[in-house]
Enzyme design. Sequence first.
Site, PDB file in Angstrom:
ATOM      1  N   GLU A 439       0.862  -1.194   0.000  1.00 38.69           N
ATOM      2  CA  GLU A 439       0.000   0.000   0.000  1.00 38.69           C
ATOM      3  C   GLU A 439       0.894   1.237   0.000  1.00 38.69           C
ATOM      4  O   GLU A 439       1.792   1.377   0.830  1.00 38.69           O
ATOM      5  CB  GLU A 439      -0.852  -0.014   1.268  1.00 38.69           C
ATOM      6  CG  GLU A 439      -1.671   1.248   1.483  1.00 38.69           C
ATOM      7  CD  GLU A 439      -2.065   1.430   2.944  1.00 38.69           C
ATOM      8  OE1 GLU A 439      -1.555   0.677   3.797  1.00 38.69           O
ATOM      9  OE2 GLU A 439      -2.891   2.306   3.219  1.00 38.69           O
ATOM     10  N   ASP A 512      -0.546  -0.900   6.127  1.00 37.57           N
ATOM     11  CA  ASP A 512      -0.365  -0.429   7.503  1.00 37.57           C
ATOM     12  C   ASP A 512      -1.340  -1.115   8.449  1.00 37.57           C
ATOM     13  O   ASP A 512      -2.393  -1.602   8.029  1.00 37.57           O
ATOM     14  CB  ASP A 512      -0.579   1.089   7.550  1.00 37.57           C
ATOM     15  CG  ASP A 512       0.681   1.791   7.071  1.00 37.57           C
ATOM     16  OD1 ASP A 512       0.580   2.881   6.501  1.00 37.57           O
ATOM     17  OD2 ASP A 512       1.769   1.189   7.227  1.00 37.57           O
ATOM     18  N   ASP A 514      -3.196   0.326  10.308  1.00 36.71           N
ATOM     19  CA  ASP A 514      -4.256   1.278  10.707  1.00 36.71           C
ATOM     20  C   ASP A 514      -5.530   1.005   9.897  1.00 36.71           C
ATOM     21  O   ASP A 514      -5.601   0.015   9.162  1.00 36.71           O
ATOM     22  CB  ASP A 514      -3.758   2.710  10.469  1.00 36.71           C
ATOM     23  CG  ASP A 514      -3.455   2.932   8.979  1.00 36.71           C
ATOM     24  OD1 ASP A 514      -2.798   3.906   8.641  1.00 36.71           O
ATOM     25  OD2 ASP A 514      -3.858   2.056   8.173  1.00 36.71           O
ATOM     26  N   ASP A 516      -6.903   2.530   7.347  1.00 38.93           N
ATOM     27  CA  ASP A 516      -6.728   2.528   5.882  1.00 38.93           C
ATOM     28  C   ASP A 516      -6.119   1.208   5.413  1.00 38.93           C
ATOM     29  O   ASP A 516      -6.565   0.604   4.435  1.00 38.93           O
ATOM     30  CB  ASP A 516      -5.803   3.693   5.468  1.00 38.93           C
ATOM     31  CG  ASP A 516      -6.597   4.993   5.373  1.00 38.93           C
ATOM     32  OD1 ASP A 516      -6.011   6.078   5.255  1.00 38.93           O
ATOM     33  OD2 ASP A 516      -7.863   4.886   5.434  1.00 38.93           O
TER      34      ASP A 516
END
Length: 647
Positions: A439, A512, A514, A516
Amino acid sequence: MAENTEKVIDTQTNETQTYDESQIQVMEGLEAVRKRPGMYIGSTSVRGLCHLVYEIVDNAIDEALAGYCKNIYVTIEKGNIVTVEDDGRGIPTGIHPKMGISTLEVVYTILHAGGKFGGSGYKISGGLHGVGASVVNALSDWLTVEVYNGREIHFQSYKYGKPDAPVAVTGTTDKHGTKCRFHADPGIFETTEYEYETLLQRMREQAFLTAGVRIVFTDERGDEPVVNEMHYEGGIKDFVRYINEKRTNEVLHDTIYLSAKTGDSLAEVALQYSASYNELILSFANNIHTVDGGMHEQGFKQALTKVINDYARKYKFIKEADPNLMGEDVREGLTAVISVKLPEPQFEGQTKTKLGNSEMRSAVDALISDKLAAYLEENPAIARTIMDKSMTAQRAREAAKRARDLTRRKSLLASASLPGKLADCQERDPELTEIYIVEGDSAGGSAKDGRERRFQAILPLWGKMLNVEKARVDKIYENDKLQPVILALGTGIGAEFDITKLRYGKVIIMADADVDGSHIRTLLLTFFYRYMRPLVEQGHVYLAQAPLYKITKGKSEYYANNDEELEKLLAEVGQDCKIFRYKGLGEMNPEQLWETTMNPKNRTILKVNLEDAVLADQIFNVLMGDKVEPRREFIEANAKYVENLDV
Ligand code: 28F
C-alpha cells in the site's frame, strides 16, 4: 499361555501384563494415533482440537440421521472439558461377537479401517457410527462414556485411550442415549482452548443438514453461560434462507426446495437468487462438506444450466439465433445448498472432500431436470425474474469479454505485458518467488530498495481500489487499480482463473496496521475471494505483519508486532530503553523494512485460510456490501477481536 498373547512390562506399574489379541490391537491403534495425530484429525492446532468435538458430535448426528435421536447437548465446561449427550438408542453394550469385549469398549478403543486424512486414518464418511470415537479417546488424557438403555447406566472411563476397567453398570435410568465427556491431551495439542464461534458454525451447519434435530450448544467457561439452541424443521431450505439473510442483497423470490429418493439414496437441493453478483454453492454428502464438489455438484450445475436455457427458449426470452446462457450466467446471484445421503459414499481428492459416486450426478441431474422445470412452469413470475437475471449476467459477461480483449490489446500495444509499477524478481519458478502488494508509493519505494530482488517482486498500490463486492465482472477489468494485480499474478479471474499460470508462490499483502491499511487488506481479500478463490483456498495469500514498535537499548534494536510482544520484550530488555511507535510502513527505511517485515528469516506473515465458506461469504458481503446497518453490527460484534485499531 493362550496363543497370540504378549508379555509386556507396564512401565508405570512395573507389572508384567499379558495382553490378548484384542488388547494388542488396541495398543497398536492407540500408538498409531498418538504418534501421528495429524493423520487422523488433520493437525494438532486448534483446528485439530475442534475435530475432536466434530467426531463425537458426528456420531450423535448419525444417530439422528438414523431417526432415533432428537436432541443433542454439547457443552464446553470450565477447564475446556467437552460433554456431548444425545437421546438416541445408546451404543450397544453387549459382548461384541468378534472382539469378545463390550461393543461400547470396541467403539471407543478399536481403530476402524478406511482413511479420512489419507493413510491408515479412519472415518471415511458420515453414517458409520462411532468410527471417530476411538481417535478422540486416544488423544484425550481422560474420557468417560455413559450409555443409557432405558434400564441401566453402563459406564467406562479411559486414560490416554486405555480403559481403566471393563464396562460396568453404575446405576439405573429410564432415559436412553449416549453421553461422552473428555479433555484433550495437552501433551498432544498446541492449545486445548476451544473457539466457541468456530464450533458454533459447525453445529449450526449440522442442524441445517439434519432437519428436525435440536442441538443445544453451551459455553460454561465464562461468568455467565452462553447458550445457542439450533433447530431447523426446514433443513437446508432454512440454511439457504439463513445465508441470504446474513447477506445484504435483497432476495428475488422465496427459497425453492426440491428432493427425491432414488434407491436408498436421498438427494435434496435448496436454492434462492438474490440481487448479488456472486454465487455461493455448498454441497454435502452424508453431512460432510464436499469442499471440492464432485458428482452431485456437477449434476446440479449441468441440469440447472439446461433447465434455464430450455425455459428461456421455450418462452422466447432468448431468440433462436441467440447463444445459450453459460453456467456462470445462470448462477449469478445464486445461493444453493446440495445435500445427498447415500450408504457407500466415495470421497476423493487430497482432503477426501470430493464426491466420486457417479450415480449421484444422474440423481441430482434428474431431480433438477424434473422438479425445477416443473417449478418454473408453475411459478412464471419467479421464472421471469430468474430469466431476466441470467440474461443481464450474460450481457455483462459479454461486455467483460470485450473489456478484457480491449485491455489485452492495449497492454500488448503498450508491449508492457506486465504493469509498469511492478518491480519483478529474477527467479522465474513460482515455487521460489513471492510478490509483495504494498500500500502506498513511499512504502512501495522502500520495499523495492529493501527487498531481495532474486525472489521478491514488489507491486505498489496507490489509493483505494474498486470494491468488487458491489461491482460486476466487466467493471473489474476496466479498473486501473486491480488491472496491475491481475496482470502481475498472471492467472486471469473468475471463470477464466487458472492457478497453473500463477507467477508467484506467495502473494503477500503489505499494508499499515491502521484503518486505511485494514480497508486495503479487506478490499484485496474480497477481490481474491470473489475472483481468484483457489488462490486463497490453496494457501497462496498472506498478510505481512509490520512491527508496531522499535525498542533501542544501546546498540541493540528490537521490534514488537503488538502491545503483547512489547510487554514481553520490555520484561526481557529492561525498562531503560527507548521505545519508538511506528505510524506506518512509509516511516521505515529500506533496511528496517527488510529486517522486520520482508526477511524470511525473521519476518511474520499470516497465511489467509478460509475455514468456513459460509462465514467468509458473510464477512465479505456484509463488510463490503452496500448496506451500512449490517456492517456496523458486524464490526461492533467483532471489535473485541481487533487489536490496536487506530481510530
Ligand atoms: C456422545 C455422542 O456417540 N451416539 C451414538 C449410537 C447408537 C448405536 C451405535 C452409536 C458399532 C458399530 C454399530 C445403537 N443401537 N453420541 C453418540 N449412538 N453407535 S454412537 O452403534 C454402533 C455399533 O456400528 C446403535 C443399534 N444400532 C446402533
